[in-house]
Write an enzyme that holds these catalytic residues in place. Structure first.
Site, short mmCIF file in Angstrom:
data_model
loop_
_atom_site.label_atom_id
_atom_site.label_comp_id
_atom_site.label_asym_id
_atom_site.label_seq_id
_atom_site.Cartn_x
_atom_site.Cartn_y
_atom_site.Cartn_z
N SER A 133 0.81 -1.22 0.00
CA SER A 133 0.00 0.00 0.00
C SER A 133 0.85 1.28 0.00
O SER A 133 0.32 2.35 -0.20
CB SER A 133 -0.95 0.02 1.20
OG SER A 133 -0.28 0.39 2.38
N LYS A 173 1.32 4.13 7.18
CA LYS A 173 0.49 5.02 6.36
C LYS A 173 0.96 6.47 6.51
O LYS A 173 1.69 6.81 7.44
CB LYS A 173 -0.98 4.93 6.79
CG LYS A 173 -1.64 3.59 6.53
CD LYS A 173 -1.88 3.34 5.06
CE LYS A 173 -2.62 2.04 4.82
NZ LYS A 173 -1.80 0.85 5.08
#
Length: 218
Positions: A133, A173
């Site tokens: 991701s 993230k």
């Protein structure tokens, strides 16, 4: 000809040199072949250094550092010491963290990695990435990320290691927030994944990203 048998201290030093050298090559965008040609060392010698099969000689380290235009200490973690200190820049690797939908970040030291910049602030630990991701930030599956332990981001848009809902599901993230809004966003760097919008009480930051490197394939 049989290979030389190395002591445990020498093997740890070989590992540190190999990890540092791989990190510098990635940063410079160079291959093993480029390094061999630039230093006039054979490709087999460079391969042995990178795969922790041979301890690099001081002369070879100097030639490598000169070609890469880096300080010798960025290759050899003992350069600033008159004696071998295998703990120099040694960072604990605490397992895996998901750059995807979440994965347990185990607080067990599985190995040690080296941080090659002695003059800079040192990270507190490292984590192995599982998932894709964060590929937009150049962080890929299997990479090792350096983390500084802290409970909040230093700036809006920083990459953080976060635990969501106190379930020990760690993820890597980018965190962003908007003035006047209580909600925080944990944003991936891959369009296949969705942004998580959470209130501060719904997740915990356990560190901020300080860089990463790609380990050599086994």
């Amino acid at each position: 000809m049989a290979r030389k048998k190395y002591t445990e201290v020498e093997r740890d030093l070989m590992k540190g040199i190999a990890q540092n050298l791989r990190l510098v090559l990635v940063r410079k965008g160079l291959s093993q072949k480029d390094l061999a040609e630039g230093t006039e060392l054979s490709t087999s010698v460079i391969s042995d250094y990178l795969n922790e099969k041979t301890l690099a000689t001081p002369g070879s380290i100097q030639r490598i550092a000169d070609f890469l235009k880096v300080n010798k200490s960025e290759i050899d973690p003992t350069f600033k010491s008159n004696t071998i200190d295998i703990n120099f820049n040694k960072i604990p690797l605490l397992g895996t963290i998901c750059a995807g939908q979440g994965l347990l970040a185990e607080q067990n030291i599985e190995d040690y990695v080296y941080y090659p910049f002695a003059s800079q602030k040192q990270p507190d630990y490292a984590l192995r990435v599982k998932g894709d991701s964060m590929i937009g930030a150049g962080i890929e599956n299997g990479d090792i990320v350096y983390i500084k332990a802290t409970n909040w981001a230093e700036f809006n848009g920083q990459i953080v290691a976060a635990l969501v809902n106190d379930c020990e599901e760690g993820m890597l993230k980018r965190i962003k927030w908007t003035e006047g809004s209580a909600a925080m966003q944990l944003i991936p760097e891959n369009d296949k994944y969705e942004t998580k919008e959470l209130n501060p009480g719904e997740f915990t930051i356990c560190g901020v990203y300080m860089g990463h490197f790609k380990p050599a394939n086994d």
